[in-house]
Enzyme design. Structure first.
Site, short mmCIF file in Angstrom:
data_model
loop_
_atom_site.label_atom_id
_atom_site.label_comp_id
_atom_site.label_asym_id
_atom_site.label_seq_id
_atom_site.Cartn_x
_atom_site.Cartn_y
_atom_site.Cartn_z
N LEU A 148 0.85 -1.18 0.00
CA LEU A 148 0.00 0.00 0.00
C LEU A 148 0.90 1.23 0.00
O LEU A 148 2.09 1.14 0.28
CB LEU A 148 -0.92 0.01 1.23
CG LEU A 148 -1.91 -1.15 1.30
CD1 LEU A 148 -2.60 -1.15 2.66
CD2 LEU A 148 -2.94 -1.05 0.18
N ALA A 149 0.31 2.40 -0.28
CA ALA A 149 1.13 3.61 -0.31
C ALA A 149 1.91 3.76 0.99
O ALA A 149 3.09 4.11 0.98
CB ALA A 149 0.25 4.83 -0.55
N GLU A 150 1.27 3.50 2.13
CA GLU A 150 1.99 3.51 3.41
C GLU A 150 1.48 2.44 4.35
O GLU A 150 0.28 2.10 4.34
CB GLU A 150 1.86 4.87 4.11
CG GLU A 150 3.03 5.80 3.92
CD GLU A 150 2.88 6.67 2.69
OE1 GLU A 150 3.87 7.31 2.29
OE2 GLU A 150 1.77 6.69 2.13
N THR A 151 2.42 1.93 5.12
CA THR A 151 2.11 1.11 6.29
C THR A 151 2.56 1.89 7.51
O THR A 151 3.69 2.37 7.57
CB THR A 151 2.83 -0.24 6.25
OG1 THR A 151 2.31 -1.01 5.15
CG2 THR A 151 2.62 -1.02 7.54
N HIS A 179 -2.35 10.40 5.60
CA HIS A 179 -3.47 9.47 5.58
C HIS A 179 -3.24 8.28 6.51
O HIS A 179 -4.18 7.77 7.12
CB HIS A 179 -3.78 9.01 4.15
CG HIS A 179 -2.94 7.90 3.64
ND1 HIS A 179 -1.67 8.07 3.14
CD2 HIS A 179 -3.20 6.57 3.53
CE1 HIS A 179 -1.19 6.90 2.76
NE2 HIS A 179 -2.10 5.97 2.97
#
Length: 261
Positions: free
Chosen positions: A44-47, A73
Site C-alpha cells: 500500500l502507499a503507506e504502512t 493518511h
C-alpha cells in the site's frame, strides 16, 4: 509473532475511496529491514507501525520502498484504529514521530490532525518538470520534499497524464500539481511520487501541509475545502494556524485481522 493488522480507507466516507493504509500495532519496533519488508508485502502507499508509549504512541511510516518522515493518511488511519478499536472512549491521541508530536482529535464526523506547515518558495522550473507534466505550469514552488506546480484549471489537473519516469528523475521526492477548485472546492490537487514507490498517491496529507499555506497566500484566507482528484479521490478540510496545518477527514475500516511476522 501475531500482530494486529488493520487496513483503513482514510480521507474517505465510503469504502474503496480515499487512500488505503495499513496500520500494525507492535510491542516495539522491529529492525528497519523487517519493517520495510512488511511494508513491501502490504504493498500500500503507506504502512503505519504503532508502538504504545504511555498514553501516547510512537509512529513510523513506510512506503513499499522507503521510510518517510510524514504521512497524513496513515496517521489518520492510525487515529481511527486507536479511537475506534483500541480505546473507543478516547477523544484525542498524540503520535511521536520523525516530524515531532502529532495530535489528532475526534470530531462529530471524523478526525482533525495537527501537522507542521511546509512553506514553499518560488523556484526556476527544473528541466524535467515540463517534460513530466507534458505542459508548462503557471508557477512552480518547492520545499525540501516536493515541487508544487500550478496549472490554470481544475480540468487540466484532472486529465493530467504525467511522465512518471521524468517525475522520478526530479531532485525532489514528489510532485504536487494543483489548480483553483471546481464543484465547490477551493482548490484541487494530485500527487505523484514514483521515487518513493508511489506512482500516484490517492489522497496525501503531507502534500496538503504545503498546499494549505500556498493557497492561503493566493486566496488570502486560512480555511479551505480541498479535493485530491486521483482515481479514488478524497476530500479534506484544511486550515492554516500559524506555522501549523489542521487537516480534517474521516475513515472507513476495510480489513481487520492479524499478520504473522
Amino acid at each position: 509473532m501475531l500482530v494486529p493488522f488493520y487496513q483503513v480507507d482514510a480521507f474517505a466516507s465510503r469504502r474503496f475511496s480515499g487512500n488505503p493504509a495499513a496500520v500494525m500495532l507492535l510491542e516495539h519496533f522491529a529492525d528497519d529491514e523487517t519493517l520495510q519488508a512488511i511494508a513491501a508485502e502490504n504493498n500500500l502507499a503507506e504502512t503505519a507501525f504503532l508502538v504504545p508509549d504511555g498514553e501516547d504512541f510512537r509512529l513510523r511510516w513506510f512506503t513499499p520502498t522507503v521510510e518517510v518522515p510524514l504521512c497524513g493518511h496513515a496517521t489518520l488511519a492510525s487515529a481511527a484504529v486507536v479511537m475506534e478499536r483500541l480505546a473507543p472512549h478516547r477523544q484525542r491521541v498524540v503520535f511521536h514521530s520523525a516530524s515531532g508530536p502529532l495530535s489528532v482529535e475526534r470530531t462529530a464526523t471524523g478526525y482533525i490532525m495537527n501537522f507542521p506547515a511546509r512553506v514553499s518558495r518560488p523556484v526556476e522550473p527544473p528541466p524535467l518538470l515540463a517534460e513530466a507534466l507534458r505542459q508548462s505550469p503557471v508557477e512552480v514552488v518547492a520545499d525540501a520534499f516536493n515541487y508544487l506546480a500550478l496549472l490554470e484549471t481544475a480540468d487540466q489537473v484532472r486529465s493530467l497524464t504525467p511522465d512518471l519516469a521524468a517525475v522520478a528523475g526530479l531532485d525532489r521526492s514528489g510532485l504536487i500539481v494543483t489548480a483553483p477548485g471546481d464543484s465547490g472546492y477551493d482548490f484541487i490537487s494530485r500527487y505523484f511520487a514514483p521515487a518513493k514507490g508511489i506512482p500516484e498517491d490517492p489522497v496525501t496529507g503531507g502534500a496538503h501541509c504545503a498546499l494549505t499555506p500556498y493557497w492561503a497566500e493566493r486566496l488570502e484566507k486560512t480555511a479551505f475545502r480541498a479535493f485530491q482528484a486521483s482515481r479514488r479521490g478524497g476530500e479534506l478540510g484544511c486550515c492554516l494556524i500559524g506555522e501549523r496545518v489542521e487537516l480534517e477527514g474521516s475513515c472507513v475500516f476495510y480489513l481487520e485481522g492479524t499478520a504473522t511476522i
